[in-house]
Design a protein around this motif. Structure first.
Motif, short mmCIF file in Angstrom:
data_model
loop_
_atom_site.label_atom_id
_atom_site.label_comp_id
_atom_site.label_asym_id
_atom_site.label_seq_id
_atom_site.Cartn_x
_atom_site.Cartn_y
_atom_site.Cartn_z
N ILE A 356 0.91 -1.14 -0.22
CA ILE A 356 -0.07 0.01 0.02
C ILE A 356 0.79 1.30 -0.01
N HIS A 357 0.66 2.07 -1.07
CA HIS A 357 1.37 3.42 -1.04
C HIS A 357 0.96 4.47 0.13
N PRO A 358 1.90 5.11 0.65
CA PRO A 358 1.47 5.98 1.67
C PRO A 358 0.30 7.06 1.17
N TYR A 359 0.76 7.41 0.00
CA TYR A 359 -0.17 8.28 -0.70
C TYR A 359 -1.60 7.95 -0.84
N ASP A 360 -1.90 6.53 -0.85
CA ASP A 360 -3.11 6.17 -1.07
C ASP A 360 -3.74 5.87 0.48
N MET A 418 -9.75 -1.24 2.19
CA MET A 418 -10.38 -0.40 0.88
C MET A 418 -9.18 -0.61 -0.05
N LEU A 419 -8.01 -0.75 0.30
CA LEU A 419 -6.92 -0.82 -0.76
C LEU A 419 -6.67 -2.38 -0.89
N PHE B 25 -13.96 7.28 -4.11
CA PHE B 25 -12.35 6.79 -3.73
C PHE B 25 -12.14 5.58 -4.49
N THR B 26 -13.11 4.54 -4.03
CA THR B 26 -12.91 3.21 -4.64
C THR B 26 -13.02 3.32 -6.05
N LEU B 29 -9.83 4.17 -7.65
CA LEU B 29 -8.98 3.08 -7.67
C LEU B 29 -9.18 2.14 -8.73
N ALA B 78 1.44 4.53 -6.92
CA ALA B 78 0.10 4.87 -5.81
C ALA B 78 -1.11 4.62 -6.65
N HIS B 79 -2.04 3.94 -6.15
CA HIS B 79 -3.27 3.37 -7.21
C HIS B 79 -4.20 4.77 -7.23
N ILE B 80 -4.22 5.72 -6.31
CA ILE B 80 -5.06 6.81 -6.27
C ILE B 80 -4.41 7.59 -7.27
#
Lengths: 420, 152
Positions: A356-360, A418-419, B25-26, B29, B78-80
Motif C-alpha cells: 500500500i502506497h502511503p499516498y493512497d 479499502m486498498l 475513492f474506490t 482506484l 500509488a493507485h489513487i
C-alpha cells in the motif's frame, strides 16, 4: 480503549498525567474533520498552540505592537522588554548560561545555515571533513553540502543500522583530526531515534571537532540542557514546541559566537556604519539583522512558560508511555512495518503497509479524522536506506491520547480493507 | 485506455451517481486498475515526473498523422494517482492538438468532486502533467513538432 499487548507497560504517567486539562488549553483539538473527531498525530511537523500563546500574539498586536531596540516611547519599550524577556526564559529553559547565547532565527533550518555560513566559512577548508549521520533531516545535510562545495571540504556520512540506530563504532572510526564539524540530530524526525548525544559530543570533542546539534525534535519532548551536553551549537524551532511559526533559536557557546562574523547585513546588527566601514554589534544582535519576528519571540517565551508549567519530565514520561501503546497497537496490524525501531525513541511512529502506497493511505486516514504525515519527511537518505519511497508518520505530543491511537488503528484497518 | 467505451462524459456521469467519498475513492482506484501497463523500458529517469509523493512516469509520443495525434503513456506506483492519470488520459489521449487545447481539465475534475487533486500543493504530479500535455499540444499546433521532450 483497545487491548493491545503492550510490553512492560507501566502506565503510571498515563494515569497521573491530566491530559483532559492539557487538551482544554488547545482550542484547535476540539473539532471534527469530515464529521469525525480530529486525531492530530502530526506534531513532529508542527505542534498545536495553547490558548496562552494565541492570546499573547493577539495581545501584542492589540496593545503594544512596536519595533524593538529602537524607539524610546512606551510601546517600543514594552515590546523590547517582552521580546528580550522571552530570550531570558528560553535561555533558562535549555540551560544556557546566558541569554546572550540565544540567537533568534526563523527556525532550525536558518540556525544551521547560520552556523554553516558564519562559522563554517571561517573555519572549514579544503581537506577538512564535515561528519553528518544517515538519519539527518535535509536541513542538516544541505547547508553542509553547500559549505563543502564552497570550501572544498568533504561530507562524510555516519551509517545507521536496520533499527535506525547510529552505528557508534563506525561513527567513532570516522572521527579524525580532519573532522571539523559533527552535525547531528538529537532526535530523528523520520525515525524517532534518540541519539546518544552526550557521547557523540564527547567523542567529537576528542578530535577537536565542533558539534552542531539539530534539536528540533528534542526540545519539545524532553528536558534539554545545552551546557550539560557541552554542545557547541544547538538549533531548534519554536513552532514544534507550542510556539508560533517563523521563530527559532540558535544556541552557541559564548566564545564560539563571539569569534563569529555576521551572517546577514542590515539594521540592528551594527554599532556604527559609514560608507567606509561598519562596526558590528555585540552577540547575539550581530546575527539578527533587520526587524525580527518580535511577536514570534514573545510567543515562544509564553510557550516555554507553558511547557515548564506542564513539566518537561512529565511530558517525556507521558509521551514515552503513549509511544509504547502506539507501537503495540501498530504491531498488531498485519503487514505493517515500523520504520525506526531503535531502543531509545521519541514519540514518532513511521511505518509502511505491505503493498500500500502511503499516498493512497493518507486520504483514507484523513477521512477518518486522523492527521498524519506521509512522504519522505525531508529525509530522503533515510527512505533510500530502508528501501521505501515514503512512509506514513504518526507523531505524538503530550496532548494526544490513547483514544486517538485507537482511532488511528481503526483507520488503518479501514485503509487496508479499502486498498486490499 | 483498455476500456475504449468509457468516455470522460460517462466517467463524470458515473461520479454523479456515487454517494459518499468512500464510493468515489474506490471508483478512482478501479479506474486506476484499468490503466494500461507502461512499458518497463519507458519507466526511466528521463520520463519521471518529479515533485511527487508517488513515483510517476509520463511519456508523450506525437503520432505523425494528418493532423498529428498525441499519445500519452503514464503510470504511478500509488493507485489513487493511477486512477487520476486514467481520468486525465481519458480526456486527452490520442487526440489532436486542437482537441486537447479545447479541453479544460479543472471544471471536469470539479464536476467529479476531485478538484483538490489538481492542486500543486498535492504534489501528485497531475498539475505538472496537465501543464505539460497542453504545452506539447501548443507546440504541435504551432507546427514545431517537439523532439524528445524533457519531462514535466
Amino acid at each position: 480503549m483497545m487491548e493491545y499487548d503492550v510490553p512492560t507497560q507501566a502506565d503510571n504517567a498515563i494515569l497521573t498525567f491530566d491530559v483532559v486539562n492539557v487538551r482544554a488549553a488547545f482550542p484547535i483539538l476540539h473539532q471534527q474533520v469530515h464529521g469525525k473527531p480530529l486525531a492530530y498525530l502530526d506534531s513532529a511537523a508542527t505542534s498545536q498552540k495553547p490558548t496562552c500563546v494565541i492570546e499573547a500574539i493577539d495581545d501584542y498586536y492589540r496593545r503594544y505592537n512596536s519595533n524593538v531596540h529602537r524607539g524610546v516611547h512606551k510601546l517600543a519599550e514594552e515590546a523590547t522588554h517582552e521580546y528580550e524577556q522571552a530570550r531570558v526564559k528560553i535561555a533558562r529553559f535549555i540551560g544556557s548560561p546566558s541569554h546572550t547565547q540565544i540567537v533568534y532565527t526563523r527556525g532550525t533550518t536558518e540556525s544551521i545555515n547560520l552556523v554553516a555560513s558564519a562559522w563554517g566559512d571561517a573555519n572549514v577548508g579544503e581537506g577538512d571533513e564535515v561528519l553528518v549521520t544517515h538519519m539527518e533531516h535535509h536541513s542538516n545535510i544541505v547547508p553542509w553540502q553547500m559549505l563543502c562545495k564552497r570550501t572544498g571540504a568533504t561530507l562524510v556520512v555516519a551509517p545507521i543500522d536496520k533499527t535506525g540506530t547510529l552505528v557508534m563504532d563506525a561513527f567513532e572510526r570516522q572521527l579524525t583530526e580532519r573532522t571539523k564539524v559533527v552535525a547531528v540530530a538529537h532526535v530523528s524526525n523520520a525515525l524517532g531515534t534518540i541519539n546518544p548525544i552526550e557521547r557523540i559530543i564527547e567523542l567529537a570533542h576528542g578530535v577537536g571537532a565542533v558539534v552542531v546539534v539539530d534539536g528540533a525534535q528534542a526540545v519539545p519532548h524532553m528536558q534539554v540542557n545545552v551546557e550539560a551536553l557541552d554542545a557547541d551549537f544547538y538549533a531548534f524551532s519554536g513552532h514544534k514546541m507550542c510556539g508560533p511559526t517563523g521563530i527559532g533559536v540558535l544556541y552557541g557557546k559564548a566564545d564560539r559566537l563571539e569569534a563569529m562574523g555576521p551572517y546577514q547585513g542590515g539594521g540592528d546588527m551594527i554599532k556604527s556604519v559609514t560608507f567606509k566601514h561598519t562596526e558590528y554589534n555585540d552577540v547575539p544582535y550581530r546575527f539578527e539583522a533587520g526587524t525580527p519576528n518580535i511577536v514570534g519571540g514573545i510567543g515562544l517565551g509564553v510557550a516555554v512558560d507553558y511547557l515548564t508549567g506542564v513539566g518537561m519530565d512529565k511530558i517525556a514520561a507521558y509521551e514515552h508511555e503513549l509511544l509504547e501503546y502506539g507501537t503495540a497497537a501498530l504491531q498488531q496490524i498485519d503487514g505493517l512495518r515500523l520504520i525506526g525501531t531503535a531502543d531509545r525513541k521519541a514519540g514518532v511512529l513511521s511505518f509502511v503497509l505491505d503493498g500500500i502506497h502511503p499516498y493512497d493511505m493518507a486520504p483514507i486516514l484523513d477521512r477518518q479524522g486522523v492527521a498524519v504525515r506521509t512522504g519522505h519527511h525531508c529525509a530522503q537518505p533515510v527512505m533510500d536506506f530502508f528501501g521505501v519511497p515514503a512512509t506514513a508518520r504518526a507523531s505524538l505530543a503530550f496532548y494526544n491520547t490513547r483514544a486517538e491511537i485507537d482511532q488511528l488503528f481503526v483507520a488503518l484497518k479501514k485503509a487496508k480493507e479499502m486498498l486490499a | 485506455m483498455s476500456d475504449d467505451t468509457l468516455t470522460i462524459d460517462e466517467i463524470v456521469e458515473n461520479f454523479e451517481f456515487l454517494g459518499d467519498w468512500e464510493e468515489r475513492f474506490t471508483y478512482v482506484l478501479d479506474l486506476g486498475k484499468r490503466l494500461p501497463e507502461m512499458d518497463e523500458d519507458d519507466m526511466v529517469e528521463a520520463n519521471r515526473v518529479h515533485g511527487c509523493q508517488a513515483t510517476v512516469y509520463f511519456k508523450p509520443t506525437v503520432i505523425d498523422a494528418d493532423p498529428p495525434v498525441i499519445h500519452f503513456d503514464a503510470t504511478a506506483d500509488a493507485h489513487i494517482v493511477s486512477g487520476l492519470i486514467a481520468i486525465l488520459l481519458t480526456m486527452y489521449n490520442d487526440r489532436t492538438a486542437e482537441q486537447i487545447l479545447a479541453v479544460e481539465a479543472e471544471p471536469l475534475f470539479e464536476k467529479m468532486g476531485l478538484e483538490e487533486h489538481l492542486s500543486p500543493t498535492r504534489r501528485n504530479g497531475l498539475h505538472a502533467m496537465i501543464k505539460r500535455i497542453r504545452a506539447i499540444a501548443a507546440h504541435v499546433l504551432a507546427g514545431d513538432l517537439p523532439q524528445q521532450e524533457a519531462t514535466p
